[in-house]
Design an enzyme around this catalytic site. Structure first.
Site, PDB file in Angstrom:
ATOM      1  N   GLY A  10      66.045   5.370   7.576  1.00  0.00           N
ATOM      2  CA  GLY A  10      66.314   4.020   8.057  1.00  0.00           C
ATOM      3  C   GLY A  10      65.178   3.573   8.959  1.00  0.00           C
ATOM      4  N   GLY A  12      65.474   0.119  10.721  1.00  0.00           N
ATOM      5  CA  GLY A  12      65.863  -1.121  11.397  1.00  0.00           C
ATOM      6  C   GLY A  12      65.739  -0.969  12.906  1.00  0.00           C
ATOM      7  N   TRP A  14      67.864  -0.064  15.508  1.00  0.00           N
ATOM      8  CA  TRP A  14      68.300   1.175  16.159  1.00  0.00           C
ATOM      9  C   TRP A  14      67.523   2.374  15.605  1.00  0.00           C
ATOM     10  CZ3 TRP A  14      69.198   3.976  19.911  1.00  0.00           C
ATOM     11  CH2 TRP A  14      70.163   4.964  20.040  1.00  0.00           C
ATOM     12  N   LYS A 207      84.703  -1.046  17.252  1.00  0.00           N
ATOM     13  CA  LYS A 207      84.321  -1.946  18.357  1.00  0.00           C
ATOM     14  C   LYS A 207      83.564  -3.172  17.839  1.00  0.00           C
ATOM     15  CE  LYS A 207      79.827  -0.917  18.426  1.00  0.00           C
ATOM     16  NZ  LYS A 207      78.738  -1.885  18.292  1.00  0.00           N
ATOM     17  N   LYS A 303      71.075  -6.663  10.571  1.00  0.00           N
ATOM     18  CA  LYS A 303      72.350  -6.897   9.893  1.00  0.00           C
ATOM     19  C   LYS A 303      73.543  -6.820  10.830  1.00  0.00           C
ATOM     20  CE  LYS A 303      70.781  -7.426   5.747  1.00  0.00           C
ATOM     21  NZ  LYS A 303      70.917  -8.687   5.068  1.00  0.00           N
TER      22      LYS A 303
HETATM   23  P1  NAD Z   1      69.246  -3.375  11.285  1.00  0.00           P
HETATM   24  O1  NAD Z   1      70.467  -4.133  11.636  1.00  0.00           O
HETATM   25  O2  NAD Z   1      68.017  -3.684  12.060  1.00  0.00           O
HETATM   26  O3  NAD Z   1      69.035  -3.597   9.720  1.00  0.00           O
HETATM   27  C1  NAD Z   1      67.816  -3.830   9.125  1.00  0.00           C
HETATM   28  C2  NAD Z   1      67.443  -2.679   8.244  1.00  0.00           C
HETATM   29  O4  NAD Z   1      68.166  -2.741   7.003  1.00  0.00           O
HETATM   30  C3  NAD Z   1      65.968  -2.712   7.893  1.00  0.00           C
HETATM   31  O5  NAD Z   1      65.383  -1.448   8.137  1.00  0.00           O
HETATM   32  C4  NAD Z   1      65.970  -3.003   6.399  1.00  0.00           C
HETATM   33  O6  NAD Z   1      64.887  -2.400   5.727  1.00  0.00           O
HETATM   34  C5  NAD Z   1      67.254  -2.352   5.981  1.00  0.00           C
HETATM   35  N1  NAD Z   1      67.691  -2.778   4.660  1.00  0.00           N
HETATM   36  C6  NAD Z   1      67.746  -4.038   4.179  1.00  0.00           C
HETATM   37  N2  NAD Z   1      68.150  -4.006   2.883  1.00  0.00           N
HETATM   38  C7  NAD Z   1      68.347  -2.703   2.568  1.00  0.00           C
HETATM   39  C8  NAD Z   1      68.781  -2.023   1.396  1.00  0.00           C
HETATM   40  N3  NAD Z   1      69.121  -2.694   0.294  1.00  0.00           N
HETATM   41  N4  NAD Z   1      68.874  -0.678   1.438  1.00  0.00           N
HETATM   42  C9  NAD Z   1      68.574   0.001   2.552  1.00  0.00           C
HETATM   43  N5  NAD Z   1      68.161  -0.576   3.695  1.00  0.00           N
HETATM   44  C10 NAD Z   1      68.056  -1.920   3.696  1.00  0.00           C
HETATM   45  O7  NAD Z   1      69.537  -1.794  11.371  1.00  0.00           O
HETATM   46  P2  NAD Z   1      69.867  -0.910  12.674  1.00  0.00           P
HETATM   47  O8  NAD Z   1      69.891  -1.760  13.913  1.00  0.00           O
HETATM   48  O9  NAD Z   1      68.946   0.258  12.657  1.00  0.00           O
HETATM   49  O10 NAD Z   1      71.374  -0.458  12.443  1.00  0.00           O
HETATM   50  C11 NAD Z   1      71.723   0.643  11.649  1.00  0.00           C
HETATM   51  C12 NAD Z   1      73.095   1.124  12.063  1.00  0.00           C
HETATM   52  O11 NAD Z   1      73.053   1.488  13.451  1.00  0.00           O
HETATM   53  C13 NAD Z   1      74.210   0.092  11.932  1.00  0.00           C
HETATM   54  O12 NAD Z   1      75.382   0.712  11.459  1.00  0.00           O
HETATM   55  C14 NAD Z   1      74.432  -0.392  13.358  1.00  0.00           C
HETATM   56  O13 NAD Z   1      75.772  -0.807  13.617  1.00  0.00           O
HETATM   57  C15 NAD Z   1      74.113   0.856  14.141  1.00  0.00           C
HETATM   58  N6  NAD Z   1      73.684   0.597  15.528  1.00  0.00           N
HETATM   59  C16 NAD Z   1      72.817  -0.418  15.810  1.00  0.00           C
HETATM   60  C17 NAD Z   1      72.428  -0.640  17.116  1.00  0.00           C
HETATM   61  C18 NAD Z   1      71.499  -1.755  17.498  1.00  0.00           C
HETATM   62  O14 NAD Z   1      71.415  -2.110  18.676  1.00  0.00           O
HETATM   63  N7  NAD Z   1      70.752  -2.323  16.556  1.00  0.00           N
HETATM   64  C19 NAD Z   1      72.891   0.208  18.124  1.00  0.00           C
HETATM   65  C20 NAD Z   1      73.744   1.249  17.802  1.00  0.00           C
HETATM   66  C21 NAD Z   1      74.145   1.418  16.485  1.00  0.00           C
HETATM   67  P1  13P Z   2      75.635  -4.869  17.626  1.00  0.00           P
HETATM   68  O1  13P Z   2      75.406  -4.475  16.188  1.00  0.00           O
HETATM   69  O2  13P Z   2      76.780  -5.816  17.823  1.00  0.00           O
HETATM   70  O3  13P Z   2      74.367  -5.359  18.276  1.00  0.00           O
HETATM   71  O4  13P Z   2      76.031  -3.547  18.410  1.00  0.00           O
HETATM   72  C1  13P Z   2      75.058  -2.608  18.697  1.00  0.00           C
HETATM   73  C2  13P Z   2      75.686  -1.352  19.136  1.00  0.00           C
HETATM   74  O5  13P Z   2      76.357  -0.695  18.373  1.00  0.00           O
HETATM   75  C3  13P Z   2      75.457  -0.973  20.543  1.00  0.00           C
HETATM   76  O6  13P Z   2      75.962   0.297  20.823  1.00  0.00           O
END
Ligand code: NAD
Ligand code: 13P
Length: 356
Positions: A10, A12, A14, A207, A303
């Site tokens: 991944g 994105g 996080w 959450k 996303k």
């Molecule tokens: P993100 O929300 O930034 O998503 C974008 C990512 O999705 C990009 O890397 C993109 O390349 C990818 N993507 C798009 N289309 C795709 C496809 N068809 N196949 C595979 N990948 C594709 O991602 P994130 O923030 O890294 O979140 C990942 C997980 O971590 C989620 O479940 C989120 O809830 C969780 N999370 C996020 C945060 C945060 O602050 N962003 C914090 C804690 C947990």
């Molecule tokens: P959001 O996807 O709502 O930004 O939440 C991020 C998250 O899981 C923080 O712990």
């Protein structure tokens, strides 16, 4: 001495913030005999201003499209092939929007190193006719490897700035959990080991629904009393729902960083809250927009997980006729699907929202 090879699946927001932490650790002298310095990062490749995103990350050491401003470190090596990124990895970290995870698991079936250990940072679940499947269960089932979870109040932008934050690692296998703790822990990122992986993952998943409710309250211009009411009721439904599906889940888990901690952070500053607030305001102003439109406009490729999760959880609630047991989850789901106006967010207790 064998050193563990680390692969982040991944790239994105996080995923980048987490890779930044891991890469700081693997480059650290005292961990050099435990982990290989390079951290491979699988990138779902695409064009970025005429260059491939993989190339951009390897040249700039930053994901300019999805998480600009976070320096990844020269030892994070982007890879466009999923199979190549995962091949030979001893430690696999899964961090991508949950809706893409089934495809990833199917593609990696039979291709990961036997005995590898995984950890999921993903917040979400899959719903099948026979019932829910957590992401860690999906990893175990498709890839036949152990899978811990890392969950907490971990808003990526703040962790990238190295602000203090905490998380739990939920585990079945303590050796693996301890190894992942070494890989992730930083002075600004504290980790507790928790022998309730299912409870931790359910907290992270659920959450995101409550955060939509918090965003609606903000969009309606209501103050902290109302938001606290939504957060408290949300926490209560998170616990009840988790225990209804998985009776072995621990009550204490809901008071950890993965429970109330993450809920408070996400309802204050997360993306689900932000987009739900904008969605509510747009409706009030007579300029209604879909969640999909606002997700694209505001998050620029990142996303939302809450809207999908709400629909997935509601499928379970509906199938089991649990609507009256989960009035807040149900009300939020009805609002996001246009069956109730946003102002009904405060009506869940009376059950008035149920009748329309
Ligand atoms: P993100 O929300 O930034 O998503 C974008 C990512 O999705 C990009 O890397 C993109 O390349 C990818 N993507 C798009 N289309 C795709 C496809 N068809 N196949 C595979 N990948 C594709 O991602 P994130 O923030 O890294 O979140 C990942 C997980 O971590 C989620 O479940 C989120 O809830 C969780 N999370 C996020 C945060 C945060 O602050 N962003 C914090 C804690 C947990
Ligand atoms: P959001 O996807 O709502 O930004 O939440 C991020 C998250 O899981 C923080 O712990």
């Amino acid at each position: 001495l064998a050193r563990y090879k680390v692969a982040m699946i991944g790239s994105g927001a996080w995923a980048c913030a987490a890779a930044h932490m891991m890469a700081q650790n693997t480059a650290q002298h005292d961990l050099a005999d435990e982990f290989l310095t390079d951290v491979t990062m699988w990138v779902h490749d695409e064009d970025y201003k005429g260059r491939s995103l993989v190339q951009v990350i390897n040249e700039e050491h930053e994901n300019l499209k999805y998480f600009p401003g976070c320096r990844l470190g020269p030892n994070v090596v982007a890879e466009g092939s999923l199979e190549a990124a995962a091949a030979d990895a001893d430690l696999l970290i899964f961090c991508l929007p949950h809706q893409y995870m089934l495809g990833v698991c199917q593609q990696l079936m039979g291709k990961v190193k036997p005995g590898a250990a995984a950890i999921s940072l993903i917040k979400g679940m899959r719903v099948q006719p026979e019932g829910p499947q957590l992401i860690s269960q999906m990893v175990r089932r498709y890839l036949n490897i152990d899978c811990c979870v890392l969950m907490g109040a971990n808003i990526a932008t703040d962790i990238a700035k190295e602000e203090l934050s905490e998380a739990v690692i939920g585990y079945q296998n303590l050796d693996h959990a301890e190894r992942f703790k070494k890989l992730f822990e930083r002075p600004y990122f504290r980790i507790t080991l928790l022998p309730d992986p299912v409870g931790a993952e359910m907290c992270g998943t659920l959450k995101n629904i409550v955060a939509l409710g918090a965003g609606m309250v903000d969009g309606l211009g209501m103050g902290p009393n109302t938001k606290a009411t939504i957060i408290r009721q949300g926490l209560s439904e998170m616990r009840e729902f988790s225990k209804a599906l998985y009776p072995g889940v621990h009550d204490q888990t809901f008071l950890e960083g993965c429970g109330v901690g993450d809920l408070v952070a996400t309802c204050a500053g997360g993306r689900n809250r932000l987009v739900a607030c904008a969605w509510t305001k747009a409706q009030l102003e007579g300029n209604a927009k879909s969640f999909g439109t606002l997700e694209a406009e505001i998050l620029k490729g990142q996303k939302l997980q809450g809207t999908l999760t709400s629909d997935e959880v509601q499928e379970i609630i509906k199938r089991r006729a649990w609507e009256k047991r989960f009035p807040l989850f149900t009300t939020i789901n009805r609002i996001i699907n246009g069956h109730l106006p946003p102002k009904y967010i405060t009506n869940y207790i009376e059950g008035g929202a149920m009748e329309i």
